[in-house]
Design an enzyme around this catalytic site. Structure first.
Site, PDB file in Angstrom:
ATOM      1  N   ASN A 168       0.857  -1.187   0.000  1.00  0.00           N
ATOM      2  CA  ASN A 168       0.000   0.000   0.000  1.00  0.00           C
ATOM      3  C   ASN A 168       0.893   1.237   0.000  1.00  0.00           C
ATOM      4  OD1 ASN A 168      -1.327   2.200   2.115  1.00  0.00           O
ATOM      5  ND2 ASN A 168      -2.771   1.400   0.610  1.00  0.00           N
ATOM      6  N   TYR A 172       1.164  10.384   4.235  1.00  0.00           N
ATOM      7  CA  TYR A 172       0.917  10.736   5.626  1.00  0.00           C
ATOM      8  C   TYR A 172       2.065  11.626   6.093  1.00  0.00           C
ATOM      9  CZ  TYR A 172      -1.546   6.316   4.822  1.00  0.00           C
ATOM     10  OH  TYR A 172      -2.311   5.312   4.275  1.00  0.00           O
ATOM     11  N   ARG A 173       1.726  12.766   6.621  1.00  0.00           N
ATOM     12  CA  ARG A 173       2.776  13.680   7.068  1.00  0.00           C
ATOM     13  C   ARG A 173       3.671  13.001   8.105  1.00  0.00           C
ATOM     14  NH1 ARG A 173      -1.548  16.789  10.761  1.00  0.00           N
ATOM     15  NH2 ARG A 173      -0.820  16.101  12.813  1.00  0.00           N
ATOM     16  N   TRP A 186      -0.770   8.050  11.051  1.00  0.00           N
ATOM     17  CA  TRP A 186      -1.807   7.109  10.642  1.00  0.00           C
ATOM     18  C   TRP A 186      -3.017   7.294  11.543  1.00  0.00           C
ATOM     19  CZ3 TRP A 186       2.355   2.789  10.886  1.00  0.00           C
ATOM     20  CH2 TRP A 186       2.983   2.660   9.642  1.00  0.00           C
ATOM     21  N   GLU A 232      -1.743   1.425  -6.036  1.00  0.00           N
ATOM     22  CA  GLU A 232      -1.415   2.810  -6.408  1.00  0.00           C
ATOM     23  C   GLU A 232      -0.400   2.860  -7.545  1.00  0.00           C
ATOM     24  OE1 GLU A 232      -3.135   2.855  -2.381  1.00  0.00           O
ATOM     25  OE2 GLU A 232      -1.470   1.707  -3.255  1.00  0.00           O
ATOM     26  N   ASP A 282      -2.589  22.615   8.895  1.00  0.00           N
ATOM     27  CA  ASP A 282      -3.129  21.645   7.949  1.00  0.00           C
ATOM     28  C   ASP A 282      -3.888  22.299   6.795  1.00  0.00           C
ATOM     29  OD1 ASP A 282      -3.601  18.921   7.137  1.00  0.00           O
ATOM     30  OD2 ASP A 282      -3.560  18.405   9.262  1.00  0.00           O
TER      31      ASP A 282
END
Length: 606
Positions: A168, A172-173, A186, A232, A282
């Site tokens: 996968n 994610y920062r 996560w 992906e 964000d």
């Protein structure tokens, strides 16, 4: 056009006058953000900072920060071409009859590109191998003043499901904790979290590799809301029209894009205590609050000899991520239409920051059709986060927000046409009284069948001016009360809240004025918001309201006009019995603003 790597995309941008190289020394802490934010708000070019303080690596930013650059990144001239391309691929009628099948041979041949190639040798991303990694050598940005530290903002986090062996890739920062440790953001609804939870059942160390600086099709695929069965890298191969070359990580069996600029290899110890990560400025335009997340231990860094570090910044729109959102919107419209053929089009306006507002147009065929569509969308993947879904008829262009607003203001029945749905919310939603869960709002603005009730036509053209009253009101800091145009029938006021009930008391006081007889919408925002800045007001409404708590619907019986609504889009505190901490707006420090203004001519950006 397919791009081998991020450099080939940069070369195209430079040839087309869409890349500016900045040779002056700049600081990765706040200065790059302020420069880029100004350029984003001016709809300006991509930037390559060649001389970053304390690092040998240049920083590429805003590379996909326009409609054109986002389109080129995905190999099309405009994003509508992407929609047509995918629609043609999934149209099964193309493959049923022999003549159509023959015409579709180019599409079928293109499908051969979706399968990644696993190379037996090292890739360009492994020209340099560092077994004693030091993250401080990378020009990782501290984006905003209240950020918890420096964050990787375009990392492609690659994990492998321990049950199926399927890889996968998600974005994610990652906050840097020390020279070889970062956070791993996560949260509940993400695939990476699901795989992490599986490893927690097994115990031990979970292998993770992080690719930084891939070609734009791979970057886009990492953020795309793909169904779980679609890899992906396969989706990226389809977009770029050539397979993604993959190589085995040096320290694990996770395969990574061979032409990435950097690879961070390491592990997450699932038995280790979680660590405090954040805050982070964000994409909502607010700080997401600090919370507990797993730690990623970096044991090896590989990279190209002359690597380039790509990054992005997020905040109040418009920003680079807004164009990624538009690409997502266009790419997945064909899938929505295949599942729900009544859907004509949909739009994710910038002010809705991805998930806070969806406007969808449909071919309405039966009573309740609009409500059926909104409930169906809330059941689809990341659409479950949609805080507000507005459904209009097919002759209303969902991308024309003025047309949509005008239609809503004139015809909406504010009692019968609103749907309050309780369900999952995005982790970044701060307005709900509870984490990850609360109320979504559906607005059925379609024309009515007889059984759905009558269209209520407000005589908003008869509203009267009462500017002098608003100008002298002690609580009102600014206001917008147009007597004509799209927002006619809507009053927006900013006020300073001092005690519990201030907003509701002001609403009732205003509605009791004779001049407000034809007012249909009353929106209240905080004193620091200019009521005439329609974009900022919309952004505050989409971010700040809990649909059940912050909408006050009242009947206007004496005029027989149905109902009017008051919207409390102010910040909620303990005065409002709001139990959760309310995050701050993202604002750059005055010191950095002054520094960038003083140095602007040194940067060489027109």
């Amino acid at each position: 056009m397919a791009f081998k790597d991020i450099r080939s995309f940069m070369n195209l941008l430079e040839k087309r006058g869409e890349l500016v190289k900045v040779t002056a020394e700049v600081d990765a802490e706040l200065e790059i953000t302020e420069i880029t934010d100004r350029i984003s708000k001016q709809y300006g070019p991509a930037l390559l900072f060649e001389n970053v303080k304390g690092s040998n690596y240049p920083v590429l930013i805003n590379s996909m920060g326009s409609d054109d650059r986002m389109s080129w990144a995905l190999g099309v001239n405009e994003l509508d071409d992407l929609e047509r391309d995918i629609a043609n691929l999934i149209n099964m009628q193309n493959y049923i009859k022999i003549p159509s099948l023959i015409r579709s041979i180019p599409n079928l041949m293109r499908l051969l590109a979706v399968f990644p190639w696993k190379l037996p040798m090292k890739g360009a991303c492994q020209e340099v191998i560092e077994h004693h990694p030091d993250l401080s050598t990378l020009p990782v940005l501290k984006c905003w003043p209240e950020d918890g530290g420096r964050f990787f903002t375009l990392p492609l986090v690659m994990t492998k499901d321990p049950d199926t062996g399927v890889q996968n890739t998600g974005m994610y920062r990652m906050q840097i904790f020390d020279k070889n440790t970062t956070g791993m953001h996560w949260h509940w609804h993400k695939d990476g979290r699901e795989i992490y939870d599986k490893y927690r059942q097994l115990g031990g160390k979970m292998p993770v590799s992080v690719a930084i600086g891939c070609d734009p099709a791979i970057i886009f695929s990492a953020i795309a809301p793909l169904p779980k069965m679609i890899d992906e890298m396969m989706f990226a191969g389809y977009l770029r029209k050539r397979p993604v070359k993959m190589v085995k990580s040096i320290t694990s069996d996770i395969y990574v894009p061979a032409d990435a600029e950097f690879i961070l290899e390491g592990y997450v110890d699932v038995n280790e205590a979680l660590r405090l990560e954040g805050p982070f400025g964000d994409h909502t335009g607010y700080y997401s609050l600090a919370d507990m997340y797993p730690a990623f231990h970096v044991t090896c860094i590989t990279h190209k000899k002359d690597a380039i570090y790509p990054a992005t910044i997020v905040g109040r729109p418009p920003m680079e991520d807004c164009y990624m959102s538009k690409a997502t919107e266009r790419a997945f419209l064909p899938l929505l239409k295949m599942i729900y053929p009544e859907i004509v089009d949909y739009s994710l306006p910038f002010e809705g920051v991805f998930h806070n507002c969806v406007i969808v147009s449909i071919k309405k065929r039966f009573p309740g059709h609009g409500k059926k569509v909104m409930n169906s969308l809330w059941g689809m993947g990341q659409m479950m986060y949609a805080k507000m879904i507005i459904v209009v008829d097919e002759d209303i262009n969902p991308h024309d927000t003025k047309m949509v607003a005008n239609h809503i203001f004139k015809t909406l029945d504010l009692k019968e046409d609103l749907v309050f749905s309780q369900g999952p919310l995005d982790a970044l939603d701060h307005s709900s009284a509870t984490d990850h869960y609360g109320y979504r709002l559906g607005v059925d603005a379609t024309r009515k069948f007889e059984v759905e009730g009558k269209m209520v036509e407000w005589k908003i053209a008869e509203q009267k001016d009462f500017t002098s009253y608003l100008e002298t009101h002690p609580q009102i800091q600014s206001f917008d009360y147009p007597l004509q145009g799209v927002l006619q029938g809507c009053l927006i006021v900013s006020m300073k809240k001092q005690q519990s009930g201030d907003v509701q008391n002001l609403m009732h006081e205003l509605w009791n004025q004779e001049e407000m007889a034809f007012n249909k919408f009353l929106i209240v925002v905080d004193e620091d918001v200019d009521a005439k800045d329609t974009s900022k007001v919309a952004w505050k409404v989409f971010n700040n309201i809990d649909a059940k708590r912050d909408l006050e619907i009242v009947e206007v019986s004496d005029q027989n006009f149905g109902h009017r609504v008051g919207i409390d889009a102010t910040k909620k505190t303990t005065l409002d019995q709001h139990p959760r901490q309310w995050p701050n707006d993202i604002v750059m420090s005055d010191e950095i603003k002054e520094k960038v203004t003083r140095r602007w001519s040194e940067y060489g950006i027109n």
